[in-house]
Enzyme design. Structure first.
Site, mmCIF file in Angstrom:
data_model
loop_
_atom_site.group_PDB
_atom_site.id
_atom_site.type_symbol
_atom_site.label_atom_id
_atom_site.label_comp_id
_atom_site.label_asym_id
_atom_site.label_seq_id
_atom_site.Cartn_x
_atom_site.Cartn_y
_atom_site.Cartn_z
ATOM 1 N N GLU A 111 -34.644 68.842 8.929
ATOM 2 C CA GLU A 111 -35.684 69.306 9.863
ATOM 3 C C GLU A 111 -36.440 68.123 10.455
ATOM 4 O OE1 GLU A 111 -39.568 70.573 8.603
ATOM 5 O OE2 GLU A 111 -38.877 70.827 6.547
ATOM 6 N N LYS A 118 -44.953 74.336 -2.466
ATOM 7 C CA LYS A 118 -46.167 73.612 -2.822
ATOM 8 C C LYS A 118 -47.231 74.529 -3.364
ATOM 9 C CE LYS A 118 -45.942 69.654 -0.067
ATOM 10 N NZ LYS A 118 -45.786 69.338 1.331
HETATM 11 N N1 PSU Z 1 -44.061 72.609 3.386
HETATM 12 C C1 PSU Z 1 -44.053 71.343 2.958
HETATM 13 N N2 PSU Z 1 -43.842 70.351 3.836
HETATM 14 C C2 PSU Z 1 -43.644 70.599 5.162
HETATM 15 C C3 PSU Z 1 -43.630 71.932 5.595
HETATM 16 C C4 PSU Z 1 -43.853 72.909 4.676
HETATM 17 O O1 PSU Z 1 -44.208 71.118 1.767
HETATM 18 O O2 PSU Z 1 -43.467 69.657 5.956
HETATM 19 C C5 PSU Z 1 -43.331 72.249 7.031
HETATM 20 C C6 PSU Z 1 -41.870 72.733 7.161
HETATM 21 O O3 PSU Z 1 -41.380 72.355 8.440
HETATM 22 C C7 PSU Z 1 -42.021 74.240 7.095
HETATM 23 C C8 PSU Z 1 -43.305 74.431 7.851
HETATM 24 O O4 PSU Z 1 -40.955 74.947 7.679
HETATM 25 O O5 PSU Z 1 -44.142 73.349 7.439
HETATM 26 C C9 PSU Z 1 -43.957 75.755 7.522
HETATM 27 O O6 PSU Z 1 -45.036 75.929 8.364
HETATM 28 P P1 PSU Z 1 -45.795 77.350 8.402
HETATM 29 O O7 PSU Z 1 -46.461 77.418 7.051
HETATM 30 O O8 PSU Z 1 -46.762 77.205 9.541
HETATM 31 O O9 PSU Z 1 -44.739 78.371 8.620
#
Ligand code: PSU
Ligand code: MN
Length: 304
Positions: free
Chosen positions: A24, A158
């Site tokens: 990603e 996390k």
């Molecule tokens: N969780 C992490 N590191 C990240 C992300 C999530 O520990 O960099 C990033 C990833 O790209 C994930 C996105 O798909 O955040 C999720 O964002 P949201 O919670 O807005 O869906």
């Protein structure tokens, strides 16, 4: 068919049937500060090559969907300002308007599937946020795992998330959550959590076989492989708990919502741990890249 713009390396790998691992780009633009973001991205790509596969970092650049970035494109993306964060909802809009955006887990899965790539390595997935019972903040990554047949290797979720609720939603959506080499669901910066993973596998061959079988059984969706951070790189959950609570309360006070929540929390935790969170993050992404390459190599041996 949507035109996909392959890097030279990925297009060669496709021609030669060499295993490919998707990566990603939101982790580069929204997850880590410059210049470490570009260094880490290049290092993770190299880890995949060293493990016998080819990396395909996904991004939309000026309206073109790239499957694999050339080194100068990676460098440019890592320094660019105002890059959109693309999930399932926004990728087509970004392409249609000629925009530039980084792919989240959900968008990377979509791009990987379009390109015929079955395995993807990242750090952590999005999930159910704390307080989701009032905010309704649940990442589109979870629905993507239910819909798109890509095996995603992550270090668990996390503790900025509500991890038990995240596991519940994954179960509801029928997503296999497989801990690699241990019983516990790993907690991103820590290898252990007090939650058991629903499934466990100790061998990349089994993971590849399960992916392949789901396809044969006509089951849509992917698998989440929860790969624990190497012990020497972990930060204990006790150390992190107050830091996460502080970051979360600042997000609440400042009224951060929507796409801004995850990047805000990651940045605050980076600052509050004086960079230790980043060191751990780098170690676990590299570890995930190596496992993903092994799974991709096994999948190449299983015919479609
Ligand atoms: N969780 C992490 N590191 C990240 C992300 C999530 O520990 O960099 C990033 C990833 O790209 C994930 C996105 O798909 O955040 C999720 O964002 P949201 O919670 O807005 O869906
Ligand atoms: Mn969200």
């Amino acid at each position: 068919m949507i035109p996909l713009h392959y890097s030279s390396e990925v297009s060669q790998a496709k021609a030669d049937a060499i295993p490919i691992v998707a990566l990603e780009s939101t982790i580069i633009t929204h997850g880590m500060p410059y210049p470490q973001n570009v260094e880490v991205a290049a290092q993770v790509e190299q880890d995949i090559r060293d493990s016998g596969a080819v990396p395909a970092t996904m991004a939309v650049v000026q309206g073109r969907l790239h499957v694999g970035l050339e080194p100068d494109q990676l460098q440019d993306l890592g320094q660019a300002k105002g890059v959109a964060k693309l999930s399932r909802a926004d990728m087509a809009a970004c392409i249609a308007t000629g925009g530039t955006g980084a792919t989240t887990v959900a968008a990377t899965m979509i791009a990987a599937h379009l390109a015929g790539i079955k395995v993807f390595a990242t750090g952590g997935i999005g999930g159910v946020h704390k307080g989701a019972e009032t905010s309704f903040d649940i990442s589109a990554d979870l629905h993507e795992l239910a819909a798109t047949p890509v095996t995603v290797v992550a270090a668990g979720a996390k503790a900025i998330l509500d991890v038990p609720k995240t596991l519940e939603v994954l179960e509801t959506l029928g997503v296999p959550v497989i801990a690699y080499g241990q019983d516990a669901f790993p907690a991103f910066w820590s290898s252990q959590s007090d939650l058991a993973a629903p499934l466990r596998m100790d061998d990349p061959v089994q993971i590849a076989r399960a992916h392949h079988l789901r396809g044969q059984m006509g089951l849509p969706g992917g698998q989440l492989i929860a790969n624990p951070i190497p012990a020497e790189a972990e930060i204990s959950a006790e150390t992190l708990a107050p830091i996460i609570a502080q970051a979360q309360s600042q997000a609440d006070t400042q009224g951060v919502t929507g796409k801004g929540v995850t990047p805000f929390l990651l940045q605050r935790i980076f600052e509050l741990t004086e960079g230790r969170s980043l060191t751990a993050n780098i170690a676990l992404v590299r570890n995930n890249a190596r496992l993903a390459a092994q799974i991709a190599r096994e999948l190449v041996n299983l015919c479609d």
